[in-house]
Design a protein around this motif. Structure first.
Motif, mmCIF file in Angstrom:
data_model
loop_
_atom_site.group_PDB
_atom_site.id
_atom_site.type_symbol
_atom_site.label_atom_id
_atom_site.label_comp_id
_atom_site.label_asym_id
_atom_site.label_seq_id
_atom_site.Cartn_x
_atom_site.Cartn_y
_atom_site.Cartn_z
ATOM 1 N N MET A 1 0.850 -1.176 0.000
ATOM 2 C CA MET A 1 0.000 0.000 0.000
ATOM 3 C C MET A 1 0.896 1.240 0.000
ATOM 4 O O MET A 1 1.699 1.436 0.907
ATOM 5 N N PRO A 2 0.810 2.068 -1.029
ATOM 6 C CA PRO A 2 1.678 3.250 -1.105
ATOM 7 C C PRO A 2 1.257 4.308 -0.078
ATOM 8 O O PRO A 2 0.122 4.356 0.385
ATOM 9 N N LEU A 3 2.243 5.166 0.256
ATOM 10 C CA LEU A 3 1.982 6.253 1.203
ATOM 11 C C LEU A 3 1.252 7.392 0.503
ATOM 12 O O LEU A 3 1.465 7.648 -0.680
ATOM 13 N N SER A 4 0.423 8.082 1.255
ATOM 14 C CA SER A 4 -0.232 9.266 0.700
ATOM 15 C C SER A 4 0.793 10.386 0.588
ATOM 16 O O SER A 4 1.892 10.297 1.126
ATOM 17 N N GLU A 5 0.443 11.444 -0.109
ATOM 18 C CA GLU A 5 1.373 12.564 -0.280
ATOM 19 C C GLU A 5 1.738 13.190 1.057
ATOM 20 O O GLU A 5 2.893 13.547 1.296
ATOM 21 N N GLN A 6 0.762 13.332 1.923
ATOM 22 C CA GLN A 6 1.019 13.918 3.239
ATOM 23 C C GLN A 6 1.954 13.025 4.053
ATOM 24 O O GLN A 6 2.891 13.511 4.680
ATOM 25 N N GLU A 7 1.740 11.718 4.016
ATOM 26 C CA GLU A 7 2.611 10.795 4.743
ATOM 27 C C GLU A 7 4.021 10.808 4.168
ATOM 28 O O GLU A 7 5.001 10.762 4.906
ATOM 29 N N GLN A 8 4.126 10.885 2.849
ATOM 30 C CA GLN A 8 5.436 10.932 2.216
ATOM 31 C C GLN A 8 6.183 12.205 2.584
ATOM 32 O O GLN A 8 7.372 12.174 2.873
ATOM 33 N N ARG A 9 5.479 13.355 2.594
ATOM 34 C CA ARG A 9 6.117 14.615 2.997
ATOM 35 C C ARG A 9 6.574 14.554 4.443
ATOM 36 O O ARG A 9 7.659 15.002 4.783
ATOM 37 N N LEU A 10 5.741 13.989 5.314
ATOM 38 C CA LEU A 10 6.091 13.865 6.720
ATOM 39 C C LEU A 10 7.306 12.960 6.894
ATOM 40 O O LEU A 10 8.226 13.273 7.662
ATOM 41 N N LEU A 11 7.350 11.862 6.167
ATOM 42 C CA LEU A 11 8.495 10.952 6.229
ATOM 43 C C LEU A 11 9.759 11.644 5.736
ATOM 44 O O LEU A 11 10.827 11.516 6.352
ATOM 45 N N ASP A 12 9.667 12.382 4.635
ATOM 46 C CA ASP A 12 10.821 13.110 4.119
ATOM 47 C C ASP A 12 11.321 14.143 5.122
ATOM 48 O O ASP A 12 12.534 14.304 5.314
ATOM 49 N N GLU A 13 10.393 14.847 5.754
ATOM 50 C CA GLU A 13 10.776 15.848 6.754
ATOM 51 C C GLU A 13 11.472 15.190 7.943
ATOM 52 O O GLU A 13 12.481 15.693 8.439
ATOM 53 N N MET A 14 10.954 14.055 8.372
ATOM 54 C CA MET A 14 11.578 13.345 9.492
ATOM 55 C C MET A 14 12.976 12.860 9.120
ATOM 56 O O MET A 14 13.908 12.932 9.919
ATOM 57 N N GLU A 15 13.156 12.377 7.887
ATOM 58 C CA GLU A 15 14.472 11.925 7.438
ATOM 59 C C GLU A 15 15.464 13.083 7.417
ATOM 60 O O GLU A 15 16.610 12.948 7.861
ATOM 61 N N ARG A 16 15.049 14.230 6.876
ATOM 62 C CA ARG A 16 15.936 15.394 6.847
ATOM 63 C C ARG A 16 16.318 15.828 8.251
ATOM 64 O O ARG A 16 17.465 16.145 8.530
ATOM 65 N N HIS A 17 15.341 15.848 9.138
ATOM 66 C CA HIS A 17 15.602 16.243 10.523
ATOM 67 C C HIS A 17 16.574 15.266 11.187
ATOM 68 O O HIS A 17 17.502 15.681 11.880
ATOM 69 N N LEU A 18 16.401 13.980 10.948
ATOM 70 C CA LEU A 18 17.284 12.968 11.519
ATOM 71 C C LEU A 18 18.696 13.112 10.966
ATOM 72 O O LEU A 18 19.669 13.058 11.720
ATOM 73 N N LEU A 19 18.819 13.289 9.665
ATOM 74 C CA LEU A 19 20.145 13.460 9.070
ATOM 75 C C LEU A 19 20.835 14.702 9.614
ATOM 76 O O LEU A 19 22.030 14.693 9.891
ATOM 77 N N HIS A 20 20.088 15.776 9.771
ATOM 78 C CA HIS A 20 20.663 17.010 10.288
ATOM 79 C C HIS A 20 21.137 16.822 11.722
ATOM 80 O O HIS A 20 22.232 17.222 12.085
ATOM 81 N N ASN A 21 20.319 16.188 12.557
ATOM 82 C CA ASN A 21 20.693 15.984 13.957
ATOM 83 C C ASN A 21 21.830 14.998 14.105
ATOM 84 O O ASN A 21 22.691 15.162 14.962
ATOM 85 N N ASP A 22 21.873 13.943 13.289
ATOM 86 C CA ASP A 22 22.972 12.994 13.357
ATOM 87 C C ASP A 22 24.286 13.665 12.982
ATOM 88 O O ASP A 22 25.320 13.400 13.582
ATOM 89 N N ALA A 23 24.264 14.536 11.984
ATOM 90 C CA ALA A 23 25.480 15.245 11.600
ATOM 91 C C ALA A 23 25.958 16.128 12.747
ATOM 92 O O ALA A 23 27.152 16.248 12.987
ATOM 93 N N ASP A 24 25.027 16.735 13.483
ATOM 94 C CA ASP A 24 25.416 17.561 14.625
ATOM 95 C C ASP A 24 26.040 16.727 15.716
ATOM 96 O O ASP A 24 27.030 17.125 16.334
ATOM 97 N N VAL A 25 25.514 15.541 15.980
ATOM 98 C CA VAL A 25 26.051 14.684 17.037
ATOM 99 C C VAL A 25 27.433 14.178 16.671
ATOM 100 O O VAL A 25 28.349 14.162 17.490
ATOM 101 N N VAL A 26 27.629 13.788 15.419
ATOM 102 C CA VAL A 26 28.919 13.259 15.001
ATOM 103 C C VAL A 26 29.993 14.336 15.039
ATOM 104 O O VAL A 26 31.129 14.085 15.445
ATOM 105 N N SER A 27 29.658 15.555 14.646
ATOM 106 C CA SER A 27 30.670 16.605 14.589
ATOM 107 C C SER A 27 30.822 17.349 15.910
ATOM 108 O O SER A 27 31.661 18.227 16.020
ATOM 109 N N ALA A 28 30.032 17.001 16.928
ATOM 110 C CA ALA A 28 30.113 17.697 18.211
ATOM 111 C C ALA A 28 31.436 17.383 18.895
ATOM 112 O O ALA A 28 31.917 16.261 18.842
#
Length: 124
Positions: A1-28
């Motif tokens: 079952m494919p994700l709706s557009e809203q679910e896909q946008r939310l997933l993309d936003e969560m991925e970007r946020h996770l990548l951004h925070n992981d980069a901060d933790v690694v470079s801290a």
């Protein structure tokens, strides 16, 4: 079952946020403590001596073997403790004031890859 557009946008936003925070933790910065190569070498040598003592203790087998085995085990434990114990950096090595870091090229590379992925997903 494919994700709706809203679910896909939310997933993309969560991925970007996770990548951004992981980069901060690694470079801290890790503070004013770091592992010492000297301690790693001493710890490894003590660990190997402990293993040797443990083997000798098993070979002896009598009361002295138990004593040597316990001493070998204690040496192994001490070697690991020495190897993983961080040491304080000298005060001259700790910067007093840290300038704000610019974004690293690897973070911008990941952002570009994420953007390319998003464009590909939107095209399909």
């Amino acid at each position: 079952m494919p994700l709706s557009e809203q679910e896909q946008r939310l997933l993309d936003e969560m991925e970007r946020h996770l990548l951004h925070n992981d980069a901060d933790v690694v470079s801290a910065p890790s503070g004013d403590r770091a592992l010492s190569y000297r301690n790693l070498v001493y710890g490894a040598l003590l660990l190997l001596a402990g293993v040797g003592g443990l083997i000798v203790g098993v070979v002896l087998g009598d009361v002295w073997g138990v004593v040597v085995g316990v001493i070998g085990f204690a040496a192994m434990l001490g070697g690991v403790m020495i190897a993983v114990t961080p040491v304080r950096k000298p005060l001259s090595a700790v910067p007093r004031e840290r300038a704000p870091k610019q974004r690293s090229s690897s973070a911008s590379f990941m952002d570009r890859m994420n953007d390319r992925w998003d464009r590909r997903q939107d095209g399909n």
